[in-house]
Design a protein around this motif. Structure first.
Motif, PDB file in Angstrom:
ATOM      1  N   LEU A 123     -10.041 -32.977   4.259  1.00 19.73           N
ATOM      2  CA  LEU A 123     -11.080 -32.725   3.523  1.00 19.73           C
ATOM      3  C   LEU A 123     -11.762 -33.731   3.132  1.00 19.73           C
ATOM      4  CD1 LEU A 123     -13.069 -30.559   1.775  1.00 19.73           C
ATOM      5  CD2 LEU A 123     -11.273 -30.997  -0.073  1.00 19.73           C
ATOM      6  N   ILE A 124     -10.978 -34.712   2.584  1.00 18.19           N
ATOM      7  CA  ILE A 124     -11.543 -35.925   2.279  1.00 18.19           C
ATOM      8  C   ILE A 124     -12.359 -36.865   3.198  1.00 18.19           C
ATOM      9  CG2 ILE A 124     -10.835 -38.188   0.967  1.00 18.19           C
ATOM     10  CD1 ILE A 124      -8.781 -36.508  -0.858  1.00 18.19           C
ATOM     11  N   GLU A 125     -11.453 -36.914   4.678  1.00 23.99           N
ATOM     12  CA  GLU A 125     -12.011 -37.702   5.641  1.00 23.99           C
ATOM     13  C   GLU A 125     -13.214 -37.181   5.910  1.00 23.99           C
ATOM     14  OE1 GLU A 125      -7.934 -39.300   7.518  1.00 23.99           O
ATOM     15  OE2 GLU A 125      -8.550 -37.420   7.934  1.00 23.99           O
ATOM     16  N   GLU A 126     -13.446 -35.993   6.239  1.00 27.72           N
ATOM     17  CA  GLU A 126     -14.617 -35.064   6.380  1.00 27.72           C
ATOM     18  C   GLU A 126     -15.749 -35.417   5.452  1.00 27.72           C
ATOM     19  OE1 GLU A 126     -17.646 -33.326   8.431  1.00 27.72           O
ATOM     20  OE2 GLU A 126     -15.564 -33.688   9.262  1.00 27.72           O
ATOM     21  N   LYS A 127     -15.763 -35.665   4.176  1.00 28.87           N
ATOM     22  CA  LYS A 127     -16.648 -35.868   3.429  1.00 28.87           C
ATOM     23  C   LYS A 127     -17.221 -37.455   3.315  1.00 28.87           C
ATOM     24  CE  LYS A 127     -16.640 -31.875   1.518  1.00 28.87           C
ATOM     25  NZ  LYS A 127     -17.664 -30.888   2.126  1.00 28.87           N
ATOM     26  N   ARG A 128     -15.987 -38.157   3.712  1.00 27.64           N
ATOM     27  CA  ARG A 128     -16.526 -39.700   3.529  1.00 27.64           C
ATOM     28  C   ARG A 128     -17.474 -39.961   4.835  1.00 27.64           C
ATOM     29  NH1 ARG A 128     -10.981 -41.715   6.184  1.00 27.64           N
ATOM     30  NH2 ARG A 128     -11.362 -41.998   8.407  1.00 27.64           N
ATOM     31  N   LYS A 129     -17.388 -39.167   5.711  1.00 27.68           N
ATOM     32  CA  LYS A 129     -18.382 -39.256   6.815  1.00 27.68           C
ATOM     33  C   LYS A 129     -19.649 -39.144   6.365  1.00 27.68           C
ATOM     34  CE  LYS A 129     -14.833 -37.626  10.199  1.00 27.68           C
ATOM     35  NZ  LYS A 129     -14.472 -36.723  11.223  1.00 27.68           N
ATOM     36  N   HIS A 130     -19.870 -38.139   5.353  1.00 25.65           N
ATOM     37  CA  HIS A 130     -21.024 -38.034   4.894  1.00 25.65           C
ATOM     38  C   HIS A 130     -21.694 -38.798   3.644  1.00 25.65           C
ATOM     39  CE1 HIS A 130     -21.497 -34.156   7.424  1.00 25.65           C
ATOM     40  NE2 HIS A 130     -20.331 -34.047   6.925  1.00 25.65           N
ATOM     41  N   ASN A 131     -20.826 -40.141   3.512  1.00 26.14           N
ATOM     42  CA  ASN A 131     -21.029 -41.004   2.672  1.00 26.14           C
ATOM     43  C   ASN A 131     -20.969 -40.622   1.237  1.00 26.14           C
ATOM     44  OD1 ASN A 131     -21.710 -43.176   4.608  1.00 26.14           O
ATOM     45  ND2 ASN A 131     -23.571 -42.160   4.843  1.00 26.14           N
ATOM     46  N   ILE A 132     -19.919 -39.943   0.946  1.00 24.59           N
ATOM     47  CA  ILE A 132     -19.487 -39.403  -0.353  1.00 24.59           C
ATOM     48  C   ILE A 132     -18.073 -40.026  -0.370  1.00 24.59           C
ATOM     49  CG2 ILE A 132     -19.095 -37.634  -2.024  1.00 24.59           C
ATOM     50  CD1 ILE A 132     -20.933 -36.206  -0.659  1.00 24.59           C
ATOM     51  N   PHE A 156     -27.170 -35.335  -4.010  1.00 26.82           N
ATOM     52  CA  PHE A 156     -26.882 -36.503  -3.103  1.00 26.82           C
ATOM     53  C   PHE A 156     -28.043 -37.655  -3.053  1.00 26.82           C
ATOM     54  CE2 PHE A 156     -26.915 -38.721   0.885  1.00 26.82           C
ATOM     55  CZ  PHE A 156     -25.654 -39.037   1.283  1.00 26.82           C
ATOM     56  N   LYS A 157     -27.721 -38.946  -3.400  1.00 28.23           N
ATOM     57  CA  LYS A 157     -28.945 -39.813  -3.183  1.00 28.23           C
ATOM     58  C   LYS A 157     -28.757 -40.619  -1.913  1.00 28.23           C
ATOM     59  CE  LYS A 157     -28.606 -40.345  -8.121  1.00 28.23           C
ATOM     60  NZ  LYS A 157     -29.938 -39.905  -8.542  1.00 28.23           N
ATOM     61  N   LYS A 158     -29.802 -40.386  -0.957  1.00 33.53           N
ATOM     62  CA  LYS A 158     -29.658 -41.021   0.345  1.00 33.53           C
ATOM     63  C   LYS A 158     -29.429 -42.227   0.304  1.00 33.53           C
ATOM     64  CE  LYS A 158     -32.225 -41.092   4.565  1.00 33.53           C
ATOM     65  NZ  LYS A 158     -33.492 -40.856   5.538  1.00 33.53           N
ATOM     66  N   ASP A 159     -29.869 -43.064  -0.577  1.00 33.29           N
ATOM     67  CA  ASP A 159     -29.961 -44.784  -0.622  1.00 33.29           C
ATOM     68  C   ASP A 159     -29.238 -45.283  -1.932  1.00 33.29           C
ATOM     69  OD1 ASP A 159     -31.648 -45.025   1.659  1.00 33.29           O
ATOM     70  OD2 ASP A 159     -33.256 -44.867   0.622  1.00 33.29           O
ATOM     71  N   GLY A 160     -28.234 -44.091  -2.203  1.00 31.96           N
ATOM     72  CA  GLY A 160     -27.400 -44.467  -3.581  1.00 31.96           C
ATOM     73  C   GLY A 160     -26.068 -44.460  -3.356  1.00 31.96           C
ATOM     74  N   ASN A 161     -25.284 -44.624  -4.285  1.00 28.11           N
ATOM     75  CA  ASN A 161     -23.732 -44.806  -4.392  1.00 28.11           C
ATOM     76  C   ASN A 161     -23.322 -43.209  -4.736  1.00 28.11           C
ATOM     77  OD1 ASN A 161     -23.607 -47.522  -4.043  1.00 28.11           O
ATOM     78  ND2 ASN A 161     -24.381 -47.679  -6.076  1.00 28.11           N
ATOM     79  N   ASN A 162     -22.937 -42.516  -3.673  1.00 29.86           N
ATOM     80  CA  ASN A 162     -22.387 -40.958  -4.068  1.00 29.86           C
ATOM     81  C   ASN A 162     -20.962 -41.124  -4.144  1.00 29.86           C
ATOM     82  OD1 ASN A 162     -25.113 -39.325  -3.540  1.00 29.86           O
ATOM     83  ND2 ASN A 162     -24.907 -41.133  -1.882  1.00 29.86           N
ATOM     84  N   ARG A 163     -20.175 -40.746  -5.290  1.00 31.60           N
ATOM     85  CA  ARG A 163     -18.821 -41.122  -5.444  1.00 31.60           C
ATOM     86  C   ARG A 163     -18.248 -40.124  -6.407  1.00 31.60           C
ATOM     87  NH1 ARG A 163     -15.599 -45.293  -4.537  1.00 31.60           N
ATOM     88  NH2 ARG A 163     -17.609 -46.715  -3.665  1.00 31.60           N
ATOM     89  N   VAL A 164     -17.089 -39.478  -5.998  1.00 28.58           N
ATOM     90  CA  VAL A 164     -16.441 -38.621  -6.880  1.00 28.58           C
ATOM     91  C   VAL A 164     -15.153 -39.489  -7.162  1.00 28.58           C
ATOM     92  CG1 VAL A 164     -14.719 -36.676  -7.028  1.00 28.58           C
ATOM     93  CG2 VAL A 164     -16.640 -36.725  -5.704  1.00 28.58           C
ATOM     94  N   ILE A 165     -14.884 -39.562  -8.783  1.00 25.97           N
ATOM     95  CA  ILE A 165     -13.952 -40.286  -9.559  1.00 25.97           C
ATOM     96  C   ILE A 165     -12.967 -39.452 -10.009  1.00 25.97           C
ATOM     97  CG2 ILE A 165     -13.548 -41.911 -11.338  1.00 25.97           C
ATOM     98  CD1 ILE A 165     -16.323 -43.029 -11.297  1.00 25.97           C
ATOM     99  N   LEU A 166     -11.797 -39.261  -9.573  1.00 22.01           N
ATOM    100  CA  LEU A 166     -10.878 -38.330  -9.614  1.00 22.01           C
ATOM    101  C   LEU A 166      -9.921 -38.860 -10.664  1.00 22.01           C
ATOM    102  CD1 LEU A 166      -8.843 -35.788  -9.460  1.00 22.01           C
ATOM    103  CD2 LEU A 166      -8.006 -36.928  -7.488  1.00 22.01           C
ATOM    104  N   ALA A 167      -9.696 -38.167 -12.010  1.00 18.56           N
ATOM    105  CA  ALA A 167      -8.776 -38.896 -13.063  1.00 18.56           C
ATOM    106  C   ALA A 167      -7.633 -37.712 -13.316  1.00 18.56           C
ATOM    107  CB  ALA A 167      -9.538 -39.153 -14.160  1.00 18.56           C
ATOM    108  N   THR A 168      -6.467 -38.088 -13.025  1.00 19.07           N
ATOM    109  CA  THR A 168      -5.129 -37.172 -13.268  1.00 19.07           C
ATOM    110  C   THR A 168      -3.991 -37.638 -12.954  1.00 19.07           C
ATOM    111  OG1 THR A 168      -4.153 -35.334 -11.844  1.00 19.07           O
ATOM    112  CG2 THR A 168      -5.214 -37.076 -10.614  1.00 19.07           C
ATOM    113  N   ASP A 169      -3.037 -37.078 -13.614  1.00 25.99           N
ATOM    114  CA  ASP A 169      -1.540 -37.626 -13.411  1.00 25.99           C
ATOM    115  C   ASP A 169      -1.027 -37.427 -12.192  1.00 25.99           C
ATOM    116  OD1 ASP A 169      -0.947 -34.880 -13.486  1.00 25.99           O
ATOM    117  OD2 ASP A 169       0.199 -34.920 -15.430  1.00 25.99           O
ATOM    118  N   GLY A 170      -1.744 -36.951 -10.999  1.00 27.93           N
ATOM    119  CA  GLY A 170      -1.301 -36.829  -9.707  1.00 27.93           C
ATOM    120  C   GLY A 170      -0.561 -35.530  -9.483  1.00 27.93           C
ATOM    121  N   ASP A 171      -0.393 -34.627 -10.439  1.00 29.99           N
ATOM    122  CA  ASP A 171       0.572 -33.534 -10.304  1.00 29.99           C
ATOM    123  C   ASP A 171      -0.400 -32.375  -9.629  1.00 29.99           C
ATOM    124  OD1 ASP A 171       2.409 -31.702 -10.276  1.00 29.99           O
ATOM    125  OD2 ASP A 171       2.228 -31.270 -12.758  1.00 29.99           O
TER     126      ASP A 171
END
Length: 555
Positions: A328-337, A299-314
């Motif tokens: 799960l995802i809503e909880e993680k966004r609260k921590h700026n990821i 984690f970078k406190k002053d950075g852009n923290n991002r997961v990039i998911l690539a899938t056919d969605g299955d």
């Protein structure tokens, strides 16, 4: 005689076995579907490369790529050195036969609202562009898209417009315009456009990126994992030394292919991508949890923290509840990821899930149908893809009942908010990336002389790491301009919306025709350096031919 009988029995058994095996071979594959999570002891993890520090091996379930499913040691689907998200070592799942088919969220078009009883409307912005690229794929295959695959706001927002850059402290500008309505000469068309501040790539804060790649069996075709690998190679080439990248894969289980690595070490990142191959079932939820862990550790406190998911969605193995995944995802966004989703493929494409995940993860959602689209997302619009300049952006419009009898919003069906949500800072809304623009269109039924201020536009947003929203307000004036005298941006946005209504066979399409769409597009094509607007004209021609064929077939 006994010997002959024995030989005949053995021969019959062999024939029966061959037929049984042939039946197994000829039988279509059964598609995995989550119902019950069966837990078994995990297989031992393979020995990691000597170049990976022990501290990093303890932090992650380590997986190597290069064989089926991105795994070494003959285990399909990755190896986790423990349990992830309830999936232990690729445990067997209960399966159920299911025909592969794409799924889209049901859309109910907005109807007209009377301003006497409902003069105010509120919605969340949407910067996703996936619908347009997916529609383009359908048309390229001489198929009409399903109506629910046509999200008109994503079609309109796919294109860039000549909007002014913000000049004040707010991170975006607001432009409004009213003109004649091309598909109903008795109505007016209102445009509200938001332009995010551009950001030079070298001015970006450090990026902490986690590539989360689906390497399940359904990702084998060239337009899936191979295309994703090419897209991520393109992104990798633009990384800086201060950026970090980790790569997590998932299939039968999930594992880390590459621990957080400096963007300066492109050779290592590209080599890890190159080794990936597809094979196995899909454990999307387990992969997401492991990817967020990798993002948290780097984690970078002053950075852009991002997961990039690539899938056919299955997503057919792992957390067996969309609601649990959303939580799960809503909880993680609260921590700026934040979470960005990239979709590929067709037959088992889960558009509804990918759109929801990006929405709840404070990210954006794109669909890749070609390498050209990958260049658009990861090269030409890189800062918009990676950098959020404002979050929870809500728009509220209050119409003047003296000048507007009724109105309807075009698109944004799944972005509608209650009016009370506008001032509620706990209510989630859309995010705006650097350089991104957002356009919303309203069809108005005028009352009396419509000239003058027809509406007041209010906008609320939060800073990327803020919790308290800020308010912007601007009037929207109607100066009586016809659709032919409107700005180029207005005419082009109207043309795209008109095409969307024709593809959806909207009950509100009025006198819309493909010929009118083509005429408006040509009149507003402009310089068109990238050729996207010319491409739209080809899509209009294909759509017209397919719709005509469908009508003839039904007669």
């Amino acid at each position: 005689m006994k010997r002959a009988a024995i030989l005949l029995t053995l021969a019959a058994f062999a024939v029966t076995s061959c037929k049984t095996e042939q039946a197994r071979t000829d039988r279509p594959p059964v598609k995995a579907k989550t119902d019950v999570l069966a837990v078994s002891a995990p297989p031992p993890p393979p020995p990691p490369p000597s170049s990976v520090p022990q501290s990093e091996m303890k932090s992650y379930g380590y997986a190597q790529a290069g064989v089926e499913g991105g795994v070494v040691g003959g285990v399909v689907g990755g190896v986790v050195g423990g349990s992830v998200g309830g999936v232990v070592g690729g445990a067997p799942m209960a399966i159920e036969a299911e025909e592969p088919h794409p799924t889209y969220a049901k859309l109910e078009e907005h109807d007209f609202f009377d301003t006497k009883s409902a003069a105010t409307t509120t919605f969340s912005i949407d910067v996703d562009r996936a619908s347009y690229a997916n529609i383009r794929r359908f048309l390229a295959n001489n198929q009409l898209p399903p109506p629910d695959a046509v999200r008109i706001e994503e079609m309109v927002n796919y294109f860039t417009y000549a909007l002014p850059q913000p000049t004040g402290p707010d991170p975006f500008s607001i432009t409004t315009e009213v003109s004649g309505c091309p598909w109903n000469d008795k109505h007016r068309l209102m445009r509200v456009a938001i332009q995010g501040r551009n950001l030079d790539e070298w001015k970006m804060a450090p990026n902490n990126l986690v590539f989360l790649l689906d390497v399940s069996g359904s990702m084998q075709p060239p337009d899936r994992l191979p295309l994703i690998k090419s897209a991520f190679r393109l992104l990798t080439q633009q990384l800086r030394a201060e950026d970090t990248v980790a790569i997590v894969v998932y299939a039968g289980a999930a594992g880390v292919v590459l621990p957080p690595t400096s963007g300066a070490d492109k050779r290592t990142i590209l080599a890890a991508l190159e080794r990936l191959n597809a094979g196995g079932s899909t454990a999307g939820a387990a992969g997401i949890e492991l990817a967020y862990k990798a993002a948290e550790d780097a984690f970078k406190k002053d950075g852009n923290n991002r997961v990039i998911l690539a899938t056919d969605g299955d997503f057919n193995v792992g957390i067996n509840s969309v609601e649990e995944l959303q939580t799960l995802i809503e909880e993680k966004r609260k921590h700026n990821i934040f979470l960005t989703t990239i979709g590929v493929g067709d037959d088992n494409y889960r558009d509804d899930v990918l759109e929801m995940l990006a929405d709840k993860g404070n990210g954006n959602y794109s669909y890749l149908d070609s390498m050209k689209e990958a260049e658009k997302v990861f090269k030409h619009e890189l800062t918009g893809t990676l950098v959020t300049i404002a979050k929870d952006v809500k728009v509220q419009i209050e119409f003047d009942p003296a000048r507007v009898e009724s109105y309807r919003q075009i698109g944004y069906e799944n972005r509608a908010l209650e009016n009370k949500d506008f001032e509620d800072d706990t209510k989630d809304a859309g995010e705006l990336g650097a350089g991104h623009s957002v356009t919303a269109l309203y069809e108005l039924v005028p009352k009396g002389d419509p000239k003058g201020t027809v509406a007041t536009v209010r906008l609320r947003y939060k800073e990327p790491h803020g919790d308290v929203s800020k308010l912007m307000t601007t009037p929207c004036n109607d100066e009586g301009v016809s659709e032919y005298a409107a700005s180029g941006d207005m005419k082009f946005a109207a043309a795209v919306a008109e095409l969307g209504m024709l593809l959806r066979n909207s009950k509100h399409k009025g006198s819309a025709t493909f010929a009118d769409v083509a005429s408006l597009t040509r009149s507003a094509r402009g310089a068109d350096i990238d050729g996207y607007r010319e491409e739209l004209l080809r899509m209009v021609d294909t759509s017209k031919s397919l719709v005509s064929g469908r009508q003839v077939a039904s007669e």
